[in-house]
Design an enzyme around this catalytic site. Structure first.
Site, mmCIF file in Angstrom:
data_model
loop_
_atom_site.group_PDB
_atom_site.id
_atom_site.type_symbol
_atom_site.label_atom_id
_atom_site.label_comp_id
_atom_site.label_asym_id
_atom_site.label_seq_id
_atom_site.Cartn_x
_atom_site.Cartn_y
_atom_site.Cartn_z
ATOM 1 N N TYR A 189 -9.974 1.760 1.404
ATOM 2 C CA TYR A 189 -10.240 1.739 2.833
ATOM 3 C C TYR A 189 -11.583 1.080 3.114
ATOM 4 O O TYR A 189 -12.420 0.911 2.232
ATOM 5 C CB TYR A 189 -10.204 3.159 3.387
ATOM 6 C CG TYR A 189 -8.815 3.602 3.821
ATOM 7 C CD1 TYR A 189 -7.680 2.868 3.498
ATOM 8 C CD2 TYR A 189 -8.645 4.769 4.555
ATOM 9 C CE1 TYR A 189 -6.427 3.271 3.889
ATOM 10 C CE2 TYR A 189 -7.388 5.189 4.963
ATOM 11 C CZ TYR A 189 -6.279 4.426 4.639
ATOM 12 O OH TYR A 189 -5.034 4.838 5.032
ATOM 13 N N HIS B 279 1.642 4.145 -3.048
ATOM 14 C CA HIS B 279 1.618 5.608 -2.912
ATOM 15 C C HIS B 279 2.895 6.202 -3.493
ATOM 16 O O HIS B 279 2.860 7.165 -4.260
ATOM 17 C CB HIS B 279 1.493 6.009 -1.445
ATOM 18 C CG HIS B 279 0.111 5.931 -0.894
ATOM 19 N ND1 HIS B 279 -1.013 6.311 -1.603
ATOM 20 C CD2 HIS B 279 -0.344 5.540 0.340
ATOM 21 C CE1 HIS B 279 -2.082 6.149 -0.844
ATOM 22 N NE2 HIS B 279 -1.708 5.671 0.330
ATOM 23 N N HIS C 77 0.831 -1.208 0.000
ATOM 24 C CA HIS C 77 0.000 0.000 0.000
ATOM 25 C C HIS C 77 0.865 1.258 0.000
ATOM 26 O O HIS C 77 0.667 2.162 -0.828
ATOM 27 C CB HIS C 77 -0.901 -0.027 1.240
ATOM 28 C CG HIS C 77 -1.854 1.119 1.347
ATOM 29 N ND1 HIS C 77 -3.195 0.989 1.072
ATOM 30 C CD2 HIS C 77 -1.673 2.423 1.712
ATOM 31 C CE1 HIS C 77 -3.798 2.157 1.265
ATOM 32 N NE2 HIS C 77 -2.898 3.045 1.653
ATOM 33 N N GLU C 78 1.831 1.317 0.911
ATOM 34 C CA GLU C 78 2.668 2.524 1.001
ATOM 35 C C GLU C 78 3.590 2.662 -0.207
ATOM 36 O O GLU C 78 3.864 3.773 -0.669
ATOM 37 C CB GLU C 78 3.466 2.517 2.305
ATOM 38 C CG GLU C 78 2.611 2.480 3.571
ATOM 39 C CD GLU C 78 1.573 3.589 3.648
ATOM 40 O OE1 GLU C 78 1.747 4.641 2.995
ATOM 41 O OE2 GLU C 78 0.554 3.397 4.354
ATOM 42 N N HIS D 27 -5.627 6.552 -2.969
ATOM 43 C CA HIS D 27 -6.592 5.585 -2.470
ATOM 44 C C HIS D 27 -7.735 5.399 -3.471
ATOM 45 O O HIS D 27 -8.121 6.331 -4.178
ATOM 46 C CB HIS D 27 -7.169 6.058 -1.135
ATOM 47 C CG HIS D 27 -6.158 6.075 -0.038
ATOM 48 N ND1 HIS D 27 -5.996 7.143 0.807
ATOM 49 C CD2 HIS D 27 -5.244 5.152 0.351
ATOM 50 C CE1 HIS D 27 -5.040 6.888 1.674
ATOM 51 N NE2 HIS D 27 -4.566 5.684 1.414
#
Length: 263
Positions: free
Chosen positions: A216, A164, A160-161, A170
């Site tokens: 999310y 980014h 996930h990071e 997101h």
């Protein structure tokens, strides 16, 4: 002068594997994996680091244009995109190996290749910070990726990071999200409303994806335990518990970086 261009992808892959013993830590066995959304929310709850959208460090010198127009893509050499990395020595060997194994998932499905930093001025620096967070896209110099030792070391959280850092936002803030989800403002915790601000994303021809590791949960930043994000097609749908990149996540990386095409 940068040196990664002379390394073959096969060498890089074996180089990483040579650092990873068969007894490396299993993230889901070591600590309960709550899913990427809940993991990041818990790790970042109450931290002083200024974040937007829950886990992104803002770059005040860059606007919110899509990555392809704001210059935040990592450069491509030939068929591969080489991203130099540094992993802090504050991690144990097993913790470093978990991060390395998570990075290798990109090698297996995309043209992204992580290499050790030598004299590169632009690179990712993984360290155990105050929570789980990253910058959005490539910055003008070395950039930190925070993966706190006691809360962020899971494959999905690393993915996930890193997504980014590769330029991806997101899923629930993508430009066409209003066609797929409703944002229930009345249930959002005061002070976190900006986490739901829609962005002018380039969706690269891929569908909205509830299974994305970038999505999310329906209760993210809830003030009262009620949903903040609801699927328009199925209001009872649960989401935000992905534990690895979806096929759409992989497809977006390959589309943005034109994997399969030499440059």
């Amino acid at each position: 002068m940068e040196t990664t261009s002379i390394m073959t992808p096969a060498f890089l892959f074996l180089f990483f594997l040579s650092l990873t013993p068969s007894g490396a830590v299993d993230d889901e066995a070591a600590v309960e994996n709550l899913g990427v959304s809940e993991t990041i929310a818990r790790a970042n709850d109450g931290i002083a680091t200024r974040l937007v959208h829950g886990d992104i460090v803002p770059n005040l010198q860059r606007n919110a244009d899509p990555c392809v127009t704001s210059g935040c893509k990592w450069p491509k050499r030939g068929s591969y995109v080489y991203v130099p990395v540094v992993i802090s020595n504050e991690y144990t060997r097993d913790e470093k190996n978990l991060i390395i194994q998570s990075l290798l998932t990109f090698h297996r499905s995309t043209c992204i290749r992580f290499v050790w930093r030598r004299r590169h001025s632009q690179y990712l620096s993984f360290f155990s910070g105050t929570g789980c967070w990253s910058y959005l896209g490539r910055q003008s110099q070395g950039q930190q990726v925070s993966l706190r030792r006691d809360g962020c070391l899971f494959t999905d959280t690393v993915q996930h990071e890193v997504l980014h850092a590769l330029g991806f936002h997101h899923e629930q803030v993508r430009s066409d999200r209003d066609d797929h989800v409703s944002i229930l403002q009345e249930n959002i915790r005061p002070g976190t409303e900006q986490n739901f601000a829609k962005q002018p994303t380039n969706n690269l021809g891929t569908p909205y994806d509830f299974e994305s590791v970038m999505h999310y949960s329906k209760y993210a930043f809830s003030r009262n335990g009620e949903p903040t994000i609801v699927s328009k097609a199925d209001p009872d749908m649960e989401f935000g518990s992905a534990t690895t990149m979806s096929q759409n996540d992989i497809a977006r990386v390959n589309a943005l970086y034109q994997c399969g095409e030499s440059r």
